[in-house]
Design an enzyme around this catalytic site. Sequence first.
Site, PDB file in Angstrom:
ATOM      1  N   LYS A 181       0.839  -1.202   0.000  1.00  0.00           N
ATOM      2  CA  LYS A 181       0.000   0.000   0.000  1.00  0.00           C
ATOM      3  C   LYS A 181       0.877   1.255   0.000  1.00  0.00           C
ATOM      4  CE  LYS A 181      -3.849  -2.383   2.117  1.00  0.00           C
ATOM      5  NZ  LYS A 181      -4.498  -2.839   3.354  1.00  0.00           N
ATOM      6  N   GLN A 230      -4.799  -1.293   9.565  1.00  0.00           N
ATOM      7  CA  GLN A 230      -4.715  -2.656   9.040  1.00  0.00           C
ATOM      8  C   GLN A 230      -5.281  -3.658  10.046  1.00  0.00           C
ATOM      9  OE1 GLN A 230      -3.511  -3.495   5.852  1.00  0.00           O
ATOM     10  NE2 GLN A 230      -4.335  -5.495   6.391  1.00  0.00           N
ATOM     11  N   ASP A 243     -11.130   2.853   3.887  1.00  0.00           N
ATOM     12  CA  ASP A 243     -11.510   1.437   3.815  1.00  0.00           C
ATOM     13  C   ASP A 243     -13.029   1.290   3.711  1.00  0.00           C
ATOM     14  OD1 ASP A 243      -9.678  -0.591   3.585  1.00  0.00           O
ATOM     15  OD2 ASP A 243      -9.211  -0.704   5.727  1.00  0.00           O
TER      16      ASP A 243
END
Length: 294
Positions: free
Chosen positions: A54, A98, A121
Amino acid sequence: MTARIIDGKAIAAELRGKVAREVERLTDQHGVTPGLAVVLAGNNPASESYVGSKAKVTKETGMRSFDHRLPETVSEADLLALVRKLNADPAVHGILVQLPLPPQVDAQKVLNAIDPGKDVDGFHPVNAGRLASGLPALVPCTPLGCIILAKTVHPSLAGMDAVVVGRSNIVGKPVAQLLLAENATVTVTHSKTRDLPAVCRRADLLVAAIGRTEMVRGDWIKPGATVIDVGINRVPGVDGKSRLVGDVAFAEALTVAGAITPVPGGVGPMTIACLMVNTVRAACASAGLPAPEV
Ligand code: NDP
């Protein structure tokens, strides 16, 4: 018949190129360089690899990448304090925590603390609710990738019979909401669904997000249907190394479907590309600029 293979790797590369051009335009014309903060607690090898990819793509597309590594022993209070700091930082347009988080941390509490406008997200209940209500929202990246891939085969999904296998908050439910927003007729199935093969056989568009190796067999697929395989399952390979397979029996499906995403190289590469799209969208929204052309 052999299905057309939907090349997620190439489509994702094209999307990252569009994002890079948009980032350049935002920086040059508006002095806004999108920034993505990624928070990793602990050293789960899979998470470390995702976070590394990422950060790499963030920089490649011309955005600012902010990496926050915390020890496995981090307290919930410290993690919440970091999220609050990132919420207040004007250089940070997107925040990604994460998952999974260490057991002493309530993951939902941390996700709920992210400013919904920076929730790239798309897991915050405000964004899930906005998506379900048909309002503009930051939507989860993997589902967004599935829709983009499906639309490379069918520019309009209107009126199609779509079946989604799986109802997680991360994939199944948001995919279903996005398909509904595209005017597909959507059926969401799960572990309690009766006669799943028969339900799947009705699908013009079949999305498998189950987490079970090759569960969807060739004879579950309507001839000519488009199949989007979200599954990532690690199985032993011939050379002692593991390999990745999907939730769909690919070789069987290839002889029945009209189009299909491979694993790897299908949905997987789209997830990070869509994270970049969401970060640019979040940056535009925070600067009061119109939504970008990506
Ligand atoms: P979850 O485990 O959260 O959800 C799985 C879903 O599948 C559940 O709704 C479950 O039903 C359903 N299911 C499980 N077994 C069956 C069965 N026998 N019959 C019918 N339905 C079943 O998984 P995720 O949604 O997080 O992920 C799904 C897959 O997608 C995984 O392989 C994951 O690795 C992959 N993935 C890939 C990503 C990518 O970037 N390509 C990103 C995220 C996930 P129930 O609700 O009834 O338990």
